[in-house]
Design a protein around this motif. Structure first.
Motif, short mmCIF file in Angstrom:
data_model
loop_
_atom_site.label_atom_id
_atom_site.label_comp_id
_atom_site.label_asym_id
_atom_site.label_seq_id
_atom_site.Cartn_x
_atom_site.Cartn_y
_atom_site.Cartn_z
N VAL A 31 103.07 35.41 31.09
CA VAL A 31 104.26 36.07 31.65
C VAL A 31 104.50 35.60 33.08
O VAL A 31 105.63 35.25 33.45
N ASP A 32 103.45 35.56 33.87
CA ASP A 32 103.58 35.11 35.25
C ASP A 32 104.01 33.65 35.30
O ASP A 32 104.89 33.28 36.09
N ALA A 33 103.41 32.82 34.45
CA ALA A 33 103.77 31.40 34.43
C ALA A 33 105.22 31.21 34.01
O ALA A 33 105.96 30.41 34.61
N MET A 34 105.66 31.98 33.00
CA MET A 34 107.03 31.84 32.50
C MET A 34 108.04 32.23 33.58
O MET A 34 109.08 31.58 33.75
N ASN A 35 107.76 33.26 34.31
CA ASN A 35 108.66 33.68 35.39
C ASN A 35 108.74 32.61 36.48
O ASN A 35 109.83 32.34 37.03
N ASP A 72 104.30 34.11 19.19
CA ASP A 72 103.48 34.50 18.06
C ASP A 72 102.75 35.78 18.44
O ASP A 72 101.93 35.79 19.37
N CYS A 73 103.07 36.87 17.75
CA CYS A 73 102.46 38.18 18.05
C CYS A 73 101.59 38.66 16.89
O CYS A 73 101.42 39.88 16.69
N SER A 74 101.03 37.73 16.15
CA SER A 74 100.24 38.12 14.98
C SER A 74 98.87 38.67 15.36
O SER A 74 98.22 39.34 14.55
N ALA A 75 98.43 38.41 16.57
CA ALA A 75 97.13 38.93 17.03
C ALA A 75 97.37 40.14 17.93
O ALA A 75 98.47 40.69 18.00
N THR A 76 96.35 40.55 18.65
CA THR A 76 96.47 41.72 19.51
C THR A 76 97.22 41.42 20.79
O THR A 76 97.64 42.33 21.51
N VAL A 77 97.40 40.13 21.10
CA VAL A 77 98.14 39.69 22.28
C VAL A 77 99.17 38.66 21.84
O VAL A 77 98.89 37.78 21.00
N CYS A 78 100.40 38.73 22.40
CA CYS A 78 101.44 37.74 22.10
C CYS A 78 101.23 36.49 22.95
O CYS A 78 100.82 36.57 24.12
N HIS A 79 101.55 35.33 22.35
CA HIS A 79 101.50 34.07 23.07
C HIS A 79 102.84 33.34 22.91
O HIS A 79 103.44 33.36 21.83
N ILE A 80 103.29 32.72 23.98
CA ILE A 80 104.53 31.94 23.94
C ILE A 80 104.24 30.62 23.21
O ILE A 80 103.37 29.85 23.63
N THR A 81 104.96 30.37 22.14
CA THR A 81 104.72 29.18 21.31
C THR A 81 105.89 28.21 21.31
O THR A 81 105.71 27.04 20.95
N HIS A 82 107.09 28.67 21.68
CA HIS A 82 108.28 27.82 21.66
C HIS A 82 109.04 27.99 22.98
O HIS A 82 109.30 29.12 23.41
N LEU A 83 109.39 26.86 23.59
CA LEU A 83 110.20 26.88 24.80
C LEU A 83 111.23 25.77 24.72
O LEU A 83 110.88 24.59 24.57
N LYS A 84 112.50 26.16 24.78
CA LYS A 84 113.59 25.19 24.75
C LYS A 84 114.48 25.39 25.96
O LYS A 84 115.00 26.48 26.19
N ILE A 85 114.66 24.33 26.74
CA ILE A 85 115.63 24.30 27.83
C ILE A 85 116.37 22.98 27.67
O ILE A 85 116.01 21.95 28.24
N TYR A 86 117.39 22.99 26.83
CA TYR A 86 118.02 21.76 26.37
C TYR A 86 119.38 21.55 27.04
O TYR A 86 120.25 22.43 26.98
N GLN A 96 103.53 22.81 37.32
CA GLN A 96 102.18 22.94 36.77
C GLN A 96 102.03 24.21 35.92
O GLN A 96 101.20 24.25 35.02
N GLU A 97 102.82 25.24 36.22
CA GLU A 97 102.72 26.49 35.45
C GLU A 97 103.00 26.27 33.97
O GLU A 97 102.54 27.06 33.12
N LEU A 98 103.74 25.22 33.65
CA LEU A 98 104.05 24.96 32.25
C LEU A 98 102.78 24.77 31.43
O LEU A 98 102.72 25.13 30.24
N PHE A 99 101.75 24.22 32.05
CA PHE A 99 100.54 23.87 31.31
C PHE A 99 99.58 25.06 31.17
O PHE A 99 98.49 24.92 30.60
N LEU A 100 100.01 26.22 31.68
CA LEU A 100 99.27 27.45 31.42
C LEU A 100 99.69 28.08 30.10
O LEU A 100 99.03 29.01 29.61
N ILE A 122 99.36 17.69 30.83
CA ILE A 122 100.03 17.92 29.55
C ILE A 122 99.03 17.81 28.41
O ILE A 122 99.23 18.39 27.33
N GLY A 123 97.91 17.15 28.65
CA GLY A 123 96.88 17.04 27.62
C GLY A 123 96.20 18.35 27.30
O GLY A 123 95.46 18.44 26.31
N GLN A 124 96.47 19.40 28.10
CA GLN A 124 95.90 20.72 27.83
C GLN A 124 96.63 21.46 26.71
O GLN A 124 96.12 22.43 26.17
N LEU A 125 97.84 21.00 26.39
CA LEU A 125 98.65 21.69 25.37
C LEU A 125 98.27 21.18 23.99
O LEU A 125 99.07 20.58 23.27
#
Length: 520
Positions: A31-35, A72-86, A96-100, A122-125
């Motif tokens: 959330v912090d990284a996305m903001n 993806d909210c299938s677990a106990t915590v949601c994770h951001i899986t898709h980001l489009k800024i087209y 650098q926050e993108l790679f978090l 980017i190799g972290q993704l």
């Protein structure tokens, strides 16, 4: 309200509160990284994350949303899986926050104004499957760390300004099905390690400085449906192993040096719909089997070393729409019935061909300039005689009143400049294989080619309504002719001598504050 009703109301309220509180929250680090990413690219007006970014039914979650954030909210915590800024003209470097956002599976930053390099982080993704960085201003080397993204299915970094070679680590992406690296600024040989990409179905690699031989291992990519290798420094011949690419539907190779190539490898490529082998040092005759490919719609063999006659069996093709054979050494009579039922454009210009073209439908474009073919469809006999002069083979091109100059307003109507020069009308609509002679018979223009990949369709004249600055003749700069393959102007009936050619042009295809919206 009775006690029972009040009790039911409270029970319902508690259930709703429990349901809402039971929804997983997004990982706080994400959330912090996305903001920070949103603020970095000034997107707060489009995505105001004053609530959890993964909340259900968020306006930015559907596939059609742009910007898009999906989770993806299938677990106990949601994770951001898709980001489009087209195509939102975001600029600056990749933060650098993108790679978090380490759970990202789909990242689309195509068609913006991003600069700087792709950070090695980017190799972290490692869960990335779809990565789009095309049509930006990215520079520096392509990071080897992309090779860590072994789940990748589609990778695009075309239309950028990278330096250096393709990293051999890309050979680790064995699940890759689509690779778009055209116009990316890359140089050097194509690494042998890329021979591991056996799952590739689409490869766009045109308009790069690649050197060395066309890799033979490309012929082992038997899942390939689309292959583009135009405008590189690669050398031929085209490997015979390409004959194994029986699923190919779209094959475009062009501007190849080195050794000559034959067309024998095409015999079993019956799925081809588009075949362009322009300027590939192809020699020999056109084989009959090429005329029988059942799905072929576009065939471009121009600017090669082909000899012999044009097969009359082209007339039997029920699918062929565009046939380009110009600038070869084809000879003999043009088959009189070569124009089949589906044909839209025919270019056989600049070949030592003879014969006649019968009257054809008005919706067909034909170009026979630079041949000895008689075209009864030309507007006037004088124009036909003038154009035969362009062949230059023992032809007397004298005219009673030769001119010493002419001026053309390319793509526009007749105009007179501020200094009194008359620019002739050149607004005639031309098609996929066209020839036009000016009304004063002082000049002619020929054009051929089809904009295969232009989403806006064929655009043979570019124009703008914007005012062109720093000139007294703004109107002269508002139009231009556009051609995907070949555009030629000819002076007719000029006096012998040395001439000076002046070209005046302005950028009218793209405004200063926008990104490109289409490619030819």
């Amino acid at each position: 309200m009775g006690f029972l009703s009040f009790a039911l109301f409270m029970l319902l309220l508690l259930c709703v509160l429990e349901f809402v509180s039971a929804q997983p929250k997004t990982e706080p680090l994400e959330v912090d990284a996305m903001n920070k990413i949103i603020d970095h690219w000034n997107l707060r007006r489009k995505v105001n994350l004053n609530i959890d970014p993964c909340i259900q039914n968020a306006s930015w979650a559907p596939e059609t949303a742009n910007p898009r954030i999906a989770c993806d909210c299938s677990a106990t915590v949601c994770h951001i899986t898709h980001l489009k800024i087209y195509a939102l003209d975001i600029y600056g470097e990749i933060p650098q926050e993108l790679f978090l956002l380490t759970e990202l599976m789909d990242l689309n930053l195509d068609q913006n104004v991003l600069n700087g390099s792709i950070p090695p982080a980017i190799g972290q993704l490692s869960k990335m499957q779809y990565l789009g960085l095309g049509i930006n201003n990215l520079t520096g080397p392509v990071p080897a760390e992309l090779g860590n993204l072994t789940k990748m299915i589609s990778l695009s970094f075309s239309s950028n300004n990278f330096k250096g070679t393709l990293p051999p680590e890309l050979g680790n992406l064995t699940s890759l099905q689509q690779l778009y690296i055209d116009s990316s600024g890359l140089t050097g040989p194509i690494p042998q390690e890329l021979s591991n990409l056996k799952s590739l179905q689409t490869l766009w690699a045109s308009d790069n400085g690649f050197t060395g031989k066309i890799p033979d291992f490309l012929g082992t990519f038997t899942q390939l449906k689309v292959l583009r290798l135009e405008g590189t420094n690669l050398e031929g011949p085209i490997p015979s192993s390409f004959g194994s690419l029986t699923k190919l539907e779209d094959l475009r190779i062009g501007d190849v040096g080195g050794s000559d190539t034959s067309l024998d490898f095409l015999e079993n490529l019956t799925s081809l719909s588009i075949l362009s082998l322009r300027n590939c040092r192809i020699s020999g005759q056109i084989p009959e089997h090429l005329t029988t490919l059942p799905n072929l719609k576009i065939l471009d063999l121009s600017f090669n070393k082909l000899t012999g006659p044009i097969p009359a069996s082209f007339r039997n093709s029920a699918s062929l729409q565009y046939l380009y054979l110009g600038s070869n050494n084809l000879n003999g009579d043009l088959p009189t019935d070569i124009i089949g039922s589906a044909l839209i454009a025919l270019d056989v210009s600049f070949n030592p061909l003879t014969g006649n073209i019968p009257t054809y439908r008005k919706d067909i474009s034909v170009n026979v300039v630079g041949t000895s073919i008689n075209d009864v469809n030309l507007d006037n006999e004088k124009a036909s005689q003038m154009l035969h002069c362009l062949q230059g083979n023992n032809t007397n091109c004298r005219t009673k009143n030769p001119s010493t100059s002419f001026s053309v307003n390319c793509g526009g109507v007749e105009k007179v400049s501020a200094d009194g020069i008359k620019y002739d009308d050149d607004s005639e609509m031309m098609g996929a294989a066209s020839l036009y002679t000016s009304t004063n018979n002082q000049w002619a223009v020929s054009s051929y080619g089809i904009f295969i990949s232009n989403p806006s369709g064929p655009r043979y004249i570019a124009q703008t309504d914007s005012q062109i600055t720093n000139t007294l003749d703004s109107e002269l700069y508002k139009t231009a002719r556009v051609s995907p393959n070949s555009l030629r102007y000819y002076g007719l009936g000029l006096e012998n001598g040395v001439y000076r050619i002046e070209l005046h042009f302005a950028e009218i295809q793209m405004d200063d504050d926008s990104t490109p919206s289409w490619k030819g």
